[in-house]
Write an enzyme that holds these catalytic residues in place. Structure first.
Site, PDB file in Angstrom:
ATOM      1  N   CYS A  67      39.129  36.953  -7.498  1.00  0.00           N
ATOM      2  CA  CYS A  67      37.946  36.782  -8.737  1.00  0.00           C
ATOM      3  C   CYS A  67      37.256  35.956  -8.586  1.00  0.00           C
ATOM      4  O   CYS A  67      37.795  34.467  -8.520  1.00  0.00           O
ATOM      5  CB  CYS A  67      39.109  36.857  -9.983  1.00  0.00           C
ATOM      6  SG  CYS A  67      37.782  36.769 -11.579  1.00  0.00           S
TER       7      CYS A  67
ATOM      8  N   GLU B 189      39.961   1.232 -41.540  1.00  0.00           N
ATOM      9  CA  GLU B 189      38.537   0.711 -40.965  1.00  0.00           C
ATOM     10  C   GLU B 189      37.871   2.012 -40.854  1.00  0.00           C
ATOM     11  O   GLU B 189      38.330   3.056 -40.217  1.00  0.00           O
ATOM     12  CB  GLU B 189      38.547  -0.082 -40.144  1.00  0.00           C
ATOM     13  CG  GLU B 189      38.880   0.324 -38.780  1.00  0.00           C
ATOM     14  CD  GLU B 189      39.306  -0.881 -37.812  1.00  0.00           C
ATOM     15  OE1 GLU B 189      40.336  -1.237 -37.465  1.00  0.00           O
ATOM     16  OE2 GLU B 189      38.113  -1.198 -36.941  1.00  0.00           O
TER      17      GLU B 189
ATOM     18  N   CYS C 128      38.957  42.566 -16.121  1.00  0.00           N
ATOM     19  CA  CYS C 128      38.073  41.341 -15.888  1.00  0.00           C
ATOM     20  C   CYS C 128      36.628  41.809 -15.967  1.00  0.00           C
ATOM     21  O   CYS C 128      36.391  42.389 -15.068  1.00  0.00           O
ATOM     22  CB  CYS C 128      38.551  40.582 -14.615  1.00  0.00           C
ATOM     23  SG  CYS C 128      37.428  39.059 -14.237  1.00  0.00           S
TER      24      CYS C 128
ATOM     25  N   TYR D 199      36.164  -4.185 -32.925  1.00  0.00           N
ATOM     26  CA  TYR D 199      37.484  -3.728 -33.718  1.00  0.00           C
ATOM     27  C   TYR D 199      38.733  -3.681 -32.652  1.00  0.00           C
ATOM     28  O   TYR D 199      39.834  -3.396 -32.989  1.00  0.00           O
ATOM     29  CB  TYR D 199      37.219  -2.401 -34.026  1.00  0.00           C
ATOM     30  CG  TYR D 199      36.864  -1.291 -33.265  1.00  0.00           C
ATOM     31  CD1 TYR D 199      37.606  -0.789 -32.165  1.00  0.00           C
ATOM     32  CD2 TYR D 199      35.571  -0.526 -33.247  1.00  0.00           C
ATOM     33  CE1 TYR D 199      37.228  -0.021 -30.919  1.00  0.00           C
ATOM     34  CE2 TYR D 199      35.274   0.283 -32.441  1.00  0.00           C
ATOM     35  CZ  TYR D 199      35.912   0.941 -31.168  1.00  0.00           C
ATOM     36  OH  TYR D 199      35.546   1.591 -30.388  1.00  0.00           O
TER      37      TYR D 199
ATOM     38  N   CYS E 206      35.568  40.530 -12.112  1.00  0.00           N
ATOM     39  CA  CYS E 206      35.946  41.190 -10.792  1.00  0.00           C
ATOM     40  C   CYS E 206      36.438  42.606 -11.059  1.00  0.00           C
ATOM     41  O   CYS E 206      36.855  43.508 -10.161  1.00  0.00           O
ATOM     42  CB  CYS E 206      37.034  40.304 -10.116  1.00  0.00           C
ATOM     43  SG  CYS E 206      38.837  40.127 -10.915  1.00  0.00           S
TER      44      CYS E 206
ATOM     45  N   CYS F 175      43.172  37.874 -16.100  1.00  0.00           N
ATOM     46  CA  CYS F 175      42.640  38.678 -14.849  1.00  0.00           C
ATOM     47  C   CYS F 175      43.519  38.297 -13.957  1.00  0.00           C
ATOM     48  O   CYS F 175      44.247  37.392 -13.679  1.00  0.00           O
ATOM     49  CB  CYS F 175      41.376  37.976 -14.473  1.00  0.00           C
ATOM     50  SG  CYS F 175      41.149  38.439 -12.829  1.00  0.00           S
TER      51      CYS F 175
ATOM     52  N   ASP G  83      30.769   6.311 -35.277  1.00  0.00           N
ATOM     53  CA  ASP G  83      30.357   7.528 -34.461  1.00  0.00           C
ATOM     54  C   ASP G  83      29.414   6.699 -33.413  1.00  0.00           C
ATOM     55  O   ASP G  83      28.187   7.261 -33.556  1.00  0.00           O
ATOM     56  CB  ASP G  83      29.978   8.430 -35.228  1.00  0.00           C
ATOM     57  CG  ASP G  83      29.830   9.897 -34.166  1.00  0.00           C
ATOM     58  OD1 ASP G  83      30.056   9.759 -33.145  1.00  0.00           O
ATOM     59  OD2 ASP G  83      29.271  10.811 -34.679  1.00  0.00           O
TER      60      ASP G  83
ATOM     61  N   LYS H  33      35.736   5.100 -38.659  1.00  0.00           N
ATOM     62  CA  LYS H  33      35.543   5.276 -37.339  1.00  0.00           C
ATOM     63  C   LYS H  33      34.221   5.441 -37.119  1.00  0.00           C
ATOM     64  O   LYS H  33      33.617   6.392 -37.651  1.00  0.00           O
ATOM     65  CB  LYS H  33      36.356   6.316 -37.046  1.00  0.00           C
ATOM     66  CG  LYS H  33      36.328   6.794 -35.663  1.00  0.00           C
ATOM     67  CD  LYS H  33      37.406   8.125 -35.257  1.00  0.00           C
ATOM     68  CE  LYS H  33      37.588   8.549 -33.865  1.00  0.00           C
ATOM     69  NZ  LYS H  33      36.247   8.592 -33.511  1.00  0.00           N
TER      70      LYS H  33
ATOM     71  N   ASP I  21       2.615   1.639  -3.416  1.00  0.00           N
ATOM     72  CA  ASP I  21       1.663   2.235  -4.462  1.00  0.00           C
ATOM     73  C   ASP I  21       1.509   3.571  -4.366  1.00  0.00           C
ATOM     74  O   ASP I  21       1.105   4.365  -5.277  1.00  0.00           O
ATOM     75  CB  ASP I  21       0.219   1.609  -4.464  1.00  0.00           C
ATOM     76  CG  ASP I  21       0.416   0.026  -4.943  1.00  0.00           C
ATOM     77  OD1 ASP I  21      -0.295  -0.864  -4.444  1.00  0.00           O
ATOM     78  OD2 ASP I  21       1.469  -0.427  -5.425  1.00  0.00           O
TER      79      ASP I  21
ATOM     80  N   LYS J 160      40.343  12.223 -39.389  1.00  0.00           N
ATOM     81  CA  LYS J 160      39.136  12.731 -39.075  1.00  0.00           C
ATOM     82  C   LYS J 160      38.570  13.136 -40.575  1.00  0.00           C
ATOM     83  O   LYS J 160      39.344  13.860 -41.146  1.00  0.00           O
ATOM     84  CB  LYS J 160      39.119  13.820 -38.097  1.00  0.00           C
ATOM     85  CG  LYS J 160      39.263  13.474 -36.839  1.00  0.00           C
ATOM     86  CD  LYS J 160      38.143  12.498 -36.284  1.00  0.00           C
ATOM     87  CE  LYS J 160      37.710  12.457 -34.901  1.00  0.00           C
ATOM     88  NZ  LYS J 160      37.629  13.499 -34.161  1.00  0.00           N
TER      89      LYS J 160
ATOM     90  N   GLY K 228       0.916  -1.181  -0.080  1.00  0.00           N
ATOM     91  CA  GLY K 228      -0.105   0.075   0.072  1.00  0.00           C
ATOM     92  C   GLY K 228       0.750   1.083   0.077  1.00  0.00           C
ATOM     93  O   GLY K 228       0.666   2.051  -0.824  1.00  0.00           O
ATOM     94  N   GLU K 229       1.763   1.231   0.811  1.00  0.00           N
ATOM     95  CA  GLU K 229       2.721   2.355   0.885  1.00  0.00           C
ATOM     96  C   GLU K 229       3.575   2.452  -0.381  1.00  0.00           C
ATOM     97  O   GLU K 229       3.546   3.663  -1.010  1.00  0.00           O
ATOM     98  CB  GLU K 229       3.610   2.367   2.065  1.00  0.00           C
ATOM     99  CG  GLU K 229       3.328   2.650   3.464  1.00  0.00           C
ATOM    100  CD  GLU K 229       4.367   2.318   4.290  1.00  0.00           C
ATOM    101  OE1 GLU K 229       4.723   2.962   5.114  1.00  0.00           O
ATOM    102  OE2 GLU K 229       4.361   0.908   4.750  1.00  0.00           O
TER     103      GLU K 229
HETATM  104  S1  IVH Z   1      40.489   1.533 -31.975  1.00  0.00           S
HETATM  105  C1  IVH Z   1      43.567   1.148 -28.816  1.00  0.00           C
HETATM  106  N1  IVH Z   1      38.720   1.589 -34.038  1.00  0.00           N
HETATM  107  O1  IVH Z   1      36.987   6.107 -31.291  1.00  0.00           O
HETATM  108  C2  IVH Z   1      42.693   1.558 -30.008  1.00  0.00           C
HETATM  109  N2  IVH Z   1      38.143   2.851 -32.214  1.00  0.00           N
HETATM  110  O2  IVH Z   1      38.673   8.569 -30.668  1.00  0.00           O
HETATM  111  C3  IVH Z   1      41.309   1.720 -29.518  1.00  0.00           C
HETATM  112  N3  IVH Z   1      36.136   4.225 -32.547  1.00  0.00           N
HETATM  113  O3  IVH Z   1      37.549   5.332 -28.073  1.00  0.00           O
HETATM  114  C4  IVH Z   1      40.115   2.338 -30.482  1.00  0.00           C
HETATM  115  N4  IVH Z   1      35.814   3.449 -34.337  1.00  0.00           N
HETATM  116  O4  IVH Z   1      35.251   4.582 -29.032  1.00  0.00           O
HETATM  117  C5  IVH Z   1      39.117   2.125 -33.016  1.00  0.00           C
HETATM  118  N5  IVH Z   1      37.416   1.356 -35.667  1.00  0.00           N
HETATM  119  C6  IVH Z   1      37.447   1.896 -34.686  1.00  0.00           C
HETATM  120  C7  IVH Z   1      36.905   2.973 -34.233  1.00  0.00           C
HETATM  121  C8  IVH Z   1      37.033   3.259 -32.970  1.00  0.00           C
HETATM  122  C9  IVH Z   1      35.180   4.296 -33.637  1.00  0.00           C
HETATM  123  C10 IVH Z   1      36.070   5.161 -31.296  1.00  0.00           C
HETATM  124  C11 IVH Z   1      36.436   4.356 -29.964  1.00  0.00           C
HETATM  125  C12 IVH Z   1      37.374   4.979 -29.469  1.00  0.00           C
HETATM  126  C13 IVH Z   1      37.411   6.540 -30.049  1.00  0.00           C
HETATM  127  C14 IVH Z   1      38.813   7.151 -30.244  1.00  0.00           C
END
Ligand code: IVH
Length: 700
Positions: free
Chosen positions: A451, A134, A427, A245, A430, A445, A138, A136, A52, A333, A49-50
């Site tokens: 500050c 390979e 600044c 990976y 401050c 500053c 996201d 990367k 709920d 990248k 009851g409590e």
């Molecule tokens: S290798 C020691 N492979 O990117 C190597 N990382 O910016 C470990 N990530 O923390 C990472 N795709 O989360 C690796 N094909 C890929 C990846 C990958 C994405 C990420 C991973 C890592 C981050 C670093």
């Protein structure tokens, strides 16, 4: 602890928003703890009851305050076995990040760095340096642990050393192999990226919208939100996927190459990205990069670059790591995404070291799936160079998690009568003078301890993740507690419990949240030296330098004494400090200034009475013959490059110094060693040949 009965509570219609917020929070915590007692410990703490009544009250408040419904609200959990937050897991091997390259030139440098490190590749340029390329992904990185072939646990990356246990959530993964068969070491940790496909993301947002729930900004956020669900039935309803990976702990090595490892992963049932390729040289890597870049838009998952890894695992092993990134892998990248918008205002923010940073307040705009409303303008010169003015239309760009930047002003769109921006020389917080030292880009500053902005920023840094990492103590608390005078210095945090009663009667706070906060603070009364040093927020002392200092001085007492001694020019202590590989005169200057200032000395004394600051412990076991020893390399080495020898020494727990002093334990001298070998002989320091050195570390 006495709890109010629900019937004593303020009628829902009379609650202020703040009271509602606080109560919802308390209810979430309380209901979760009852759930845990009931489901996981078979020991209900209250009657049905409590229980709920608590849930009912929660629903009623949510009805009146629909905007305040929490992500972790009990009303969002349907009959599953709830878990009470995530417990922490220390990774057996840290989960690393990657360094970045942004151009073919950067990549060429990266490759030649590897060649310079590995002697056989330096000596014979015809030996190919095979790399695996390979995409990367996201998403979010994850580590899956298997023992005797059975899935046992899963953890998020967290700060790389400690992650969160998401085993229950991963169990709902349709894609996850629960059992590995064939050639399986006793312990295998498979690492990879969890992601949500673009199509599943669109579908999820459609459902969320229909249900009046939160819309996710991009697939990555949606994947994170889905994985970090306290209720794994929600995770189960979201079609998360994973690309594997990398590996963490392994009781036996798998294959001799990255490529062979991927093949093994596939036979175990993991997804390995189908665009992965082996490349022999820069041209081939660039071809794969361009190919993947072109395919990007057509892939059903988000990628933000290409990762290159040295194929041979023995080379990976030898190359090792620098701070938290491998020398044998790098992320290339993709170029940043761009958009145009208007600068409404230029704010000047004051950092913990007094630095003034200009920030453009933008008309919000979506760039690469994320809404951006601030961009950094770096410093005064940058504003002048690009002639950035309030009211200008600008091109901004954003790459990955990097803070958005202003690329250029669209001059055609500049409003008439606009004026150049006048950078403040005082600044904004401050009012003290803000000065620019010669050769420095940053105006600072000079207010120091007077500050408030600096003091607050130092506080925020102090409680932040890599520092004291006090759970539930965020920037908002720092500001509020400071404004109310509850804390004046970071050491006061550890005296907050004397304000327990005040805290509990604060608006927006409940008994439970105060108890939790005080418990989180108490948990941090013992802290490793390196974290403590980093937390102090000394200029130029980031995590890597903090670690170097901890390694060198071992205890807080020794560090403080050494910094006092080092204030004498020509002293051994100063030489030792300058001699730490990675510390130069400028860093040394900032350290000495900090440790010799009276205010900071008092603060440190205060900390020492409140805290247990643990001595640095060398990570390597004591079976290494050179733990804690200081070594200088000089001359040319025959079997390995100097870079590799230094890295190996550090891996084995030694300190590598740049010049010889009384504190040096060994000088490893190859042919061509000059003044350093002579100095060693004068100081009676043991001199080793390369062979002696290899014998010492058991690698002859
Ligand atoms: S290798 C020691 N492979 O990117 C190597 N990382 O910016 C470990 N990530 O923390 C990472 N795709 O989360 C690796 N094909 C890929 C990846 C990958 C994405 C990420 C991973 C890592 C981050 C670093």
């Amino acid at each position: 602890m006495t709890k109010k009965k629900t019937s004593d509570k303020i009628p829902v219609e009379e609650l202020t928003e703040l009271e509602a917020l606080a109560e919802l929070k308390d209810l979430a915590v309380e209901i979760r703890s009852h759930d845990k007692a009931y489901y996981q410990e078979d020991a209900p703490a209250v009657s049905d009851g409590e229980y709920d009544a608590l849930r009912q009250r929660n629903l009623e408040i949510e009805e009146v305050f629909p905007d305040l419904v929490r992500e972790d609200s009990p009303s969002k959990r349907v009959g599953a076995t709830p878990t009470s937050g995530f417990s922490k897991v220390t990774h057996a091997r840290p989960m690393l990040s990657l360094g970045n390259v942004f151009s073919e030139e950067d990549l060429a440098d990266f490759l030649s760095g590897i060649r310079r490190f590995l002697k056989e590749l330096t000596d014979d340029l015809s030996i190919p340096l095979e790399m695996v390329a390979e995409p990367k992904i996201d998403g979010l990185s994850i580590s899956l642990r298997y023992e005797k072939g059975k899935f046992v646990s899963a953890a998020t990356r967290g700060d790389g050393s400690v992650g969160e246990d998401v085993t229950a959530n991963l169990k709902t993964f349709k894609e996850l192999p629960f059992e590995l068969t064939g050639n399986v070491p006793d312990v295998v940790e498979v690492r990879g990226e969890v992601y949500l496909s673009k199509s599943d993301f669109a579908e999820l947002n459609r459902r969320q919208e229909e249900a009046g729930e939160k819309i996710f900004a991009n697939p990555r956020n949606a994947a994170a939100g889905s994985l970090r669900q306290l209720d794994e039935t929600i995770t189960a309803s979201r079609p998360l996927k994973m690309f594997a990976y990398a590996w963490g702990e392994l009781s036996e090595q798998i294959g001799g190459t990255q490529w062979a490892f991927f093949e093994q992963l596939k036979t175990w049932g993991f997804q390995v990205n189908e665009l992965t390729q082996i490349c022999d040289d820069l041209d081939e890597l660039m071809a794969v990069y361009n190919d993947i870049f072109e395919k990007r838009a057509h892939l059903d998952y988000d990628i933000d670059g290409v990762v290159y890894k040295v194929n041979r695992l023995d080379w990976q092993e030898r190359l090792g790591f620098v701070s938290r990134a491998p020398r044998w892998a790098v992320a290339h990248k993709f170029p940043a995404e761009k958009a145009q918008t208007i600068i409404n205002e230029i704010d000047i923010q004051v950092g913990r070291t007094g630095s003034l940073t200009p920030v453009a307040k933008l008309e919000p705009v979506t760039v690469g799936g994320v809404v951006v409303s601030n961009a950094t303008l770096h410093n005064e010169d940058e504003i002048a160079r690009k002639d950035i003015r309030i009211g200008d239309t600008v091109v901004i760009q954003r790459a990955g998690d990097v803070i958005p930047q202003v690329v250029e002003v669209v001059l055609d769109k500049r409003p008439k009568g606009s004026k150049a921006f006048k950078y403040p020389t005082t600044c904004p917080i401050c009012g003290s003078d803000a000065v620019r030292d010669e050769g420095e880009a940053v105006r600072r500053c000079t207010g120091g301890a007077i500050c408030d902005a600096q003091v607050i920023e130092r506080f925020k840094h102090f409680v932040s993740r890599g520092a004291f990492d006090i759970e539930g103590f965020g920037s908002k608390h720092v500001e509020a507690f400071f404004d109310e005078g509850l804390v004046k210095t970071p050491a006061d945090i550890f005296r907050l419990e004397t304000h327990e009663v005040d805290l509990k009667t604060r608006e927006g706070w409940g008994e439970k949240s105060v108890d939790n906060l005080l418990a989180a603070i108490n948990e941090r009364r013992t802290i490793p030296l390196e974290r403590f040093i980093y937390a102090l927020g000394i200029r130029q002392i980031g995590q890597a330098n903090a670690r170097l200092l901890a390694k060198q001085y071992i205890s807080i007492g020794a560090l403080r004494q050494a910094m006092k001694d080092a204030s004498v020019i020509g002293s051994d202590a100063l030489n030792d400090l300058n001699n730490i590989d990675g510390v130069g005169p400028s860093v040394a200057g900032d350290l000495i200034a900090y440790f010799n200032e009276k205010n900071y000395q008092e603060l440190l004394d205060d900390f020492e009475t409140q805290l247990t600051i643990e001595e640095f412990e060398a990570p390597d076991d004591s079976s290494s013959p050179i733990v804690g020893k200081t070594i200088v390399f000089t001359g040319t080495l025959e079997t390995v490059t100097r870079g590799e020898a230094k890295a190996r020494a550090e891996q084995l727990g030694a300190k590598v110094a740049g010049s010889v002093s009384k504190k040096t334990d060994y000088v490893v001298a190859g042919p061509g060693a000059g003044s350093k070998a002579k100095k060693a002989a004068e100081l009676d320091v043991t001199i080793l040949s390369e062979q002696d050195w290899l014998a010492l570390i058991g690698e002859a």
